[in-house]
Design a protein around this motif. Structure first.
Motif, PDB file in Angstrom:
ATOM      1  N   THR A  82       0.562   1.034  10.614  1.00  0.00           N
ATOM      2  CA  THR A  82      -0.170   2.467  11.213  1.00  0.00           C
ATOM      3  C   THR A  82      -1.503   1.989  11.572  1.00  0.00           C
ATOM      4  O   THR A  82      -2.446   1.661  10.858  1.00  0.00           O
ATOM      5  N   ARG A 107       2.087   8.534   4.394  1.00  0.00           N
ATOM      6  CA  ARG A 107       2.676   8.734   5.580  1.00  0.00           C
ATOM      7  C   ARG A 107       2.891   7.169   6.284  1.00  0.00           C
ATOM      8  O   ARG A 107       3.791   6.882   6.970  1.00  0.00           O
ATOM      9  N   ALA A 108       1.785   6.449   5.951  1.00  0.00           N
ATOM     10  CA  ALA A 108       1.974   5.020   6.515  1.00  0.00           C
ATOM     11  C   ALA A 108       3.217   4.155   5.743  1.00  0.00           C
ATOM     12  O   ALA A 108       3.736   3.527   6.588  1.00  0.00           O
ATOM     13  N   TRP A 130      -5.571  -1.939  11.148  1.00  0.00           N
ATOM     14  CA  TRP A 130      -4.000  -1.550  10.854  1.00  0.00           C
ATOM     15  C   TRP A 130      -3.896  -1.588   9.544  1.00  0.00           C
ATOM     16  O   TRP A 130      -4.512  -2.284   8.925  1.00  0.00           O
ATOM     17  N   ALA A 154       6.362   5.396   7.743  1.00  0.00           N
ATOM     18  CA  ALA A 154       6.233   5.003   9.067  1.00  0.00           C
ATOM     19  C   ALA A 154       6.997   3.791   9.183  1.00  0.00           C
ATOM     20  O   ALA A 154       6.936   2.826   8.630  1.00  0.00           O
TER      21      ALA A 154
END
Length: 408
Positions: free
Chosen positions: A31, A23-24, A39, A27
């Motif tokens: 994130t 996901r990161a 982070w 993105a």
């Protein structure tokens, strides 16, 4: 104080961080991950950028403990040595000062000279269970071989290696696993015992230097031949403890995780049996696919912008080697374990830049000789189907199965 729920959420992320990494990477920008209070730096190009900008991203807090220590444990630790900055937690000139003896003691020639000893130790360990038809390989092999090898590197008497390894695991447990106050005290006492053991070696090598890493480190950190000051002993013991723990924790993890992936995909295990020339590629793919050290923290020294995200001075970033190694922009089929993957030595499993792992070649050699030995001696090796699938340890600094039950 970390709550039970916070710890449980963090542990689940530690056991399987890959969905979060995916996901990161997709993105925009960085994130923020509350469970890590940091982070997440997930893309290969961003991880490499941070690792090459040590002046902007400091390593001073690279290994912050995950859990607070009880007052009782804090009362025990001053009876030992440290903590002091080490090669992992320094920058610039201070980092180079710690790095020079490691580079010397882990030179290609010294690593090559250690390999026959490592091979003999590996054969001896396998001899101990080969006739049994089954084993738990984490305890019987993966935890033992790297301790024997790093003990030899440092110059420890083989009789002291089990206690040194035990103390090292207890140090990791004390700082990164939730324990009761009583358990913390017991772990702290084991850590203090390890530090006093190492202090004995430090003082002995000052008086009688040998051709070993302990002597190299003492000479570099405390030049001259005068009796060591208490501060020099603190620094030498802390650095030696860091080397010891880094040397066996991560290599043990790499060995056991590699065996888990190969035995989970017997087609690739059979490929190794049929073609031993694939072993070096299997070593690199295993390190890339499931890095033992998943991530280290860095702290911004000034306001910076990374991947479009503006960070103030003092911000914490978690630099995820394990995520960079599965970046689809760098690797085709990045999430797959494939020992025939071409051209794989430029992954980030051993870091990059000034903090790249100085012991990477020694770790590779131990995994290589393990795969050569196991495919030759135990070709029918397989996961024990009567046992649950191995559970991964909840940690980012020596990602590995908690146990590995096998039969043959």
């Amino acid at each position: 104080m970390t709550s039970y729920d916070d710890q449980a959420r963090r542990d689940e992320l530690y056991r399987d961080p890959y969905p979060l990494y995916d996901r990161a990477r997709r993105a925009e920008g960085l994130t923020y991950v509350p469970e890590f209070d940091a982070w997440l730096v997930a893309r290969d190009r961003d991880v490499r950028e941070v690792l090459l900008r040590a002046e902007d991203f400091s390593s001073a807090n690279a290994l912050l403990p995950d859990v607070p220590l009880s007052e009782a444990a804090l009362g025990v630790l001053p009876r030992g040595f440290g903590p002091r900055p080490t090669v992992v937690s320094t920058d610039g000139a201070a980092h180079r000062r710690h790095r020079v003896p490691l580079n010397r003691g882990l030179s290609a020639a010294r690593v090559a000279a250690l390999v026959p000893y490592a091979r003999a130790c590996a054969r001896e360990l396998v001899d101990g269970f080969a006739a049994d038809g089954s084993a738990e390989l984490v305890e019987a092999y993966a935890r033992r071989l790297p301790g024997m090898v790093v003990g030899r590197l440092i110059g420890l008497d083989p009789a002291d290696v089990p206690a040194a390894v035990h103390g090292g695991y207890r140090a990791e447990e004390l700082l990164f696993r939730p324990l009761s106050p009583e358990e913390q005290v017991a772990a702290a006492e084991d850590v203090v015992a390890l530090q006093h053991l190492l202090d004995g070696y430090v003082r002995d090598r000052r008086a009688r230097p040998r051709d070993d890493m302990c002597s190299i480190m003492v000479a570099a950190l405390a030049p001259g031949n005068a009796e060591l000051t208490l501060e020099q002993r603190h620094e030498s013991v802390t650095s030696l403890q860091n080397l010891l723990i880094a040397g066996f924790l991560t290599t043990s993890a790499l060995i056991s995780t590699t065996l888990l992936h190969l035995l989970s995909d017997r087609r690739q295990w059979r490929m190794l049996l049929a073609d031993p020339s694939l072993v070096p590629a299997a070593v690199e793919e295993a390190a890339r696919h499931d890095a033992a050290v998943q991530a280290f923290r860095r702290t911004t020294t000034r306001p910076v912008t990374l991947a479009g995200t503006k960070l103030p001075a003092g911000a914490t970033v978690l630099v995820a080697y394990g995520s960079a190694n599965r970046d689809e922009e760098r690797y085709e089929r990045a999430g797959e374990f494939d020992i025939t993957r071409p051209g794989n030595p430029h992954h980030l499993a051993f870091g990059h830049g000034p903090h790249g792992c100085p012991g990477s070649q020694l770790a590779r050699e131990q995994l290589r000789l393990t795969l050569e030995l196991f495919t030759r001696r135990l070709p029918e090796l397989r996961l024990d189907e009567d046992r649950p699938r191995p559970r991964i340890r909840p940690t980012l600094i020596h990602r590995s199965p908690q146990d590995l039950y096998v039969t043959w």
